[in-house]
Design a protein around this motif. Structure first.
Motif, short mmCIF file in Angstrom:
data_model
loop_
_atom_site.label_atom_id
_atom_site.label_comp_id
_atom_site.label_asym_id
_atom_site.label_seq_id
_atom_site.Cartn_x
_atom_site.Cartn_y
_atom_site.Cartn_z
N SER A 547 25.70 34.52 46.58
CA SER A 547 25.58 34.33 47.40
C SER A 547 25.94 34.05 49.10
N LYS A 548 26.16 34.11 49.71
CA LYS A 548 25.57 33.96 50.93
C LYS A 548 25.88 34.57 52.07
N ASN A 549 25.36 35.61 53.02
CA ASN A 549 26.23 36.01 54.10
C ASN A 549 25.61 35.55 55.40
N TRP A 551 25.83 35.15 59.39
CA TRP A 551 26.17 36.98 60.18
C TRP A 551 25.02 36.03 61.66
N ARG A 552 25.72 35.94 63.23
CA ARG A 552 25.28 35.60 64.27
C ARG A 552 24.62 34.51 63.84
N ASP A 553 24.76 33.20 63.12
CA ASP A 553 23.86 31.84 62.57
C ASP A 553 22.68 32.29 62.23
N LYS A 554 23.10 33.26 61.76
CA LYS A 554 21.99 33.52 61.09
C LYS A 554 21.82 34.07 59.14
N THR A 555 21.78 33.07 57.97
CA THR A 555 21.78 33.14 56.80
C THR A 555 21.13 33.59 55.76
N SER A 556 21.59 34.70 54.58
CA SER A 556 21.03 35.63 54.18
C SER A 556 21.17 35.81 52.51
N VAL A 557 21.00 36.41 51.75
CA VAL A 557 21.71 35.99 50.02
C VAL A 557 21.64 37.14 49.84
N GLN A 558 23.07 37.03 49.02
CA GLN A 558 23.90 38.70 48.96
C GLN A 558 23.83 38.79 47.56
N VAL A 559 24.04 39.75 47.21
CA VAL A 559 25.34 39.63 45.36
C VAL A 559 25.94 40.90 45.54
#
Length: 775
Positions: A547-549, A551-559
């Motif tokens: 999924s995507k996370n 936070w503060r307009d920054k998108t990162s991937v997460q499991v």
């Protein structure tokens, strides 16, 4: 040791050539193509039909058995001004079904009201006393939604009063159907409807479509709510209805849903099937569990903003109460189970005045926590009756276990995975004995874990937001179209920590082998297991979804962790002896020396101690035991090493992993380098690559090692011919994707092997090796 809840099953290898061909023709990633292929979508047309659901594929409602009779009856009643009652159910599927049917009849100008049974007073489905009351108040036609097929006695009573009943339902059909005027059901024994998986609201929607003589697209949001909440198969027609329904929901036209989103802090334009499952459905369900479910229909049909917001706030309040009750009862139930010391194969727990409306949720929680079938009972001190709910696991048929003991209970009903029951409190101990005996009869103690089919194994470095976007092409996810769950490799664990208000959730920070991709893995409601995991984060193995996370307009991937286990620390010691030069001093210990290249074995064999055993990896066909094992050279493919690791038992592994080339550092040629060599070949014939390769490499400004590889690729692709050491162009060259040649793919595998085994740090190498030892 923390055991996994599921038996993780990696898929068998599919035909890569066929997958790549489909992927290319469809312009989607091979990962998504492979998942679809394994789920039975094996042609371009099948995959396109799945990925791009069309309203044109919605089935004609008149293909449902008795639809013509039902429509004729309802229309006649509506146009004649007869009093019609829509008889629904108290869960989300029932509420949305009622809203669809009620709204449709209102559009026809019918004299219509609705009735939602009370969970505790009326129970599920047609109830004689409820029917009597409705008929006494003037009901002239009853239309059931999301119920009815089991209402034999109540419907016969209505018939005796001269009141017709039209049943629209989707639940399991009993052997004897009620004598209703019409029964509209997708799996009617006399019907031939091509899709039997409709929800209650799906059936109601088909009736609405037939009544209005067009698809009422403005009601598709209700269909999506009920269909997702009822966990019916999200394939075929349901996939189409939910796909379009989610789009309608995101527009925010329905005031009730808009208000629910507002009070729950949910963004309308981001509603997904998960929003329904975890936010909207629980709030609507809380009405039937703790309050008056009729309010739910009003919420879903009102056109007054103030009313919608007021009712949504009531839902929010009841949902908070429901959550508190579930937490409190679950905590108490777990304490009871601790006192039992796990001596029962089936959990049976009870408590004074536990709220009956949430006991099914508590039972589900306990199944997740303990992995055992669970029955949770609340004793009502006012009437000295214990009522409860049970939830099971696939390997234990809960209905079968209790069905033969109805004489011990006041009331009972259910199916394989769930039940409801009433029993006298002094019979509870006997009920536990019955459950234990039935568990042994069904050999529950010998059953293996429930298997979970994985979508595959991927390296941490291959995870990206682009991959997540591609996986979303498979959404909406649900029953029979589950969100892909992956196993992960080629990573190191940085740390693990407890997070959340009560420190019940887990966050594991990971890094890919090249340390270019840092990813967080999250697990919710880990409970008491969390301390063990935080203490030994490197020993955790897990599977999960992507999924995507933001936070503060920054998108990162997460499991998002689906399941995990805590492995014991490896008893095998790893001794790092990696070098770029082989010396006799490296070969002092006895034991087994494993080679991946037989030529290296021939060169080194004379250096080995007298009692040492030298073996080529490909010759290992059974499990071997040795106190010490030394890997001398680097394999060209990590899979070759993985296979060997699973077939050896040893106390120490010495790693040399010598390689006489630097494929990982040199890399693969660029398009420009390939183009440079191709242009040169077109202008020169009979190039003496046997004697002048160094000069050619210098002239083209390409390293000799890389040039040799490029010539090999060109030769395989048919771009050049080589005779007696002379290279010349081929006159008619077919267009070829060089990255798909065998040589190119083999080089990529070699680079990956060198990255992991030669150029990683010691901690990363140690973890990678121990992950595969004695799997």
């Amino acid at each position: 040791m923390l055991e996994a809840k599921y038996d993780w099953r990696l898929p068998t290898q599919t035909d890569n050539n066929e997958i790549e061909d489909l992927s290319s023709r469809l312009a989607i990633s091979s990962i998504v193509t492979r998942i679809l292929y394994r789920r039975g979508y094996k042609t371009v047309d099948q995959i396109n039909s799945f990925l791009h659901p069309s309203s044109e594929k919605i089935i004609d409602p008149f293909e449902l058995y008795d639809m013509d009779k039902a429509i004729e009856c309802i229309q006649e009643a509506a146009f004649s001004g007869l009093k019609i009652v829509v008889y629904g159910d108290y869960d989300v599927d029932g509420l949305t079904s009622t809203a669809v049917m009620y709204s449709t009849l209102m559009q026809l100008g019918a004299d219509v009201t609705y009735y939602i049974p009370n969970r505790f007073e009326d129970g599920y489905g047609p109830n004689i006393e409820a029917y009597k009351c409705l008929i006494d108040k003037g009901a002239q036609l009853i239309v059931t939604v999301d119920n009815g097929v089991t209402g034999y006695e109540a419907i016969n009573y209505a018939k005796s009063r001269g009141v017709k009943v039209v049943v629209t339902d989707h639940h399991e059909l009993p052997e004897k159907l009620p004598e209703a005027y019409a029964i509209v059901h997708p799996r009617h024994p006399k019907g031939k409807y091509p899709f039997g998986g409709l929800s209650g609201v799906g059936v109601a929607f088909k009736v609405a479509t037939a009544l209005l003589e067009e698809i009422p697209s403005d009601m598709l949001d209700l269909v999506a709510l009920g269909t997702v909440a009822d966990v019916v198969p999200l394939i075929s027609e349901n996939r189409i209805l939910v796909k379009y329904g989610l789009e309608i929901l995101q527009r925010g036209n329905r005031l009730g849903v808009k208000s629910l989103c507002e009070v729950s802090g949910t963004k309308l334009d981001e509603i997904t099937e998960q929003t329904i499952g975890f936010i909207l459905a629980p709030r609507l369900n809380s009405l039937g569990r703790l309050g008056d479910a009729n309010v739910g229909v009003e919420l879903l049909t009102t056109e007054n903003e103030n009313t919608a917001l007021s009712l949504a706030n009531s839902c929010q309040k009841l949902n908070s109460e429901r959550q508190e009750l579930v937490e409190k009862i679950t905590e108490n139930a777990l304490e009871h189970l601790k006192e039992q010391s796990g001596k029962h194969l089936v959990n049976l727990v009870w408590g004074e005045n536990w709220h009956q409306g949430v006991l099914g949720i508590v039972a589900s929680r306990l199944v997740d926590e303990t992995g055992k079938p669970t029955v949770v009972v609340g004793i009502d001190s006012s009437n000295n009756i214990a009522k409860g709910s049970g939830r099971s696991i696939p390997s234990f048929n809960l209905f079968q276990a209790l069905d033969g003991h109805r004489d011990k209970m006041v009331a009972f009903g259910g199916h394989h995975m769930a039940c409801g029951l009433s029993v006298e409190p002094d019979k509870l101990e006997e009920l536990q004995m019955i459950l234990d005996a039935e568990a042994k009869e069904q050999q529950l103690d010998k059953r293996s874990k429930e298997s979970l089919e994985l979508a595959g194994k991927i390296s941490l470095n291959s995870i990206s937001t682009k991959l997540i976007d591609e996986l979303q092409l498979l959404a909406p996810f649900g029953n029979e179209n589950e969100e892909p769950v992956f196993a992960f490799d080629e990573y190191t664990t940085i740390n693990a920590q407890a997070i959340g208000k009560n420190k019940q959730h887990l966050k594991i920070n990971l890094a890919s082998l090249n340390e270019k991709n840092n990813v967080s893995a999250l697990a919710f409601s880990v409970g008491e297991k969390i301390a063990k995991i935080v203490a030994k984060p490197a020993c955790v193995k897990f599977i999960g979804t992507l999924s995507k996370n933001v936070w503060r307009d920054k998108t990162s991937v997460q499991v998002m962790i689906k399941d995990m286990c805590l492995m014991e620390d490896s008893k095998t010691e790893i001794i790092d002896m990696r070098t770029n030069k082989l010396r006799k001093s490296l070969f002092q210990q006895d034991g087994m020396y494993i080679f991946f290249n037989s030529n290296v074995k021939q060169q080194i064999e004379e250096y080995l101690p007298q009692n040492a055993e030298a073996i080529v990896a490909k010759d290992i066909v059974k499990t071997l035991k040795a106190k010490d094992v030394t890997f001398v050279d680097c394999p060209n493919n990590l899979n070759d090493l993985k296979r060997v690791l699973t077939m050896i038992e040893t106390e120490k592994i010495y790693t040399i992993f010598f390689s006489n080339d630097n494929a990982y550092l040199v890399g693969v040629p660029s398009r420009e380098q390939f183009a440079t060599l191709f242009k040169f070949i077109q202008k020169h014939t009979n190039v003496d690559i046997r004697n002048n390769l160094d000069k050619l490499a210098k002239y083209l400004k390409i390293s000799k090692e890389l040039l040799i590889f490029m010539i090999q690729v060109f030769f395989e692709a048919g771009f050049v011919k080589i005779e007696n050491g002379l290279m010349s162009k081929v006159a008619q060259v077919k267009k070829e994707d060089l990255s798909q040649t065998r040589n190119f793919k083999m080089r990529q595998l070699k680079m990956k092997a060198q990255q992991v085994l030669i150029y990683s740090n010691r901690a990363t190498l140690t973890k990678w090796l121990t992950d595969f030892i004695n799997i």
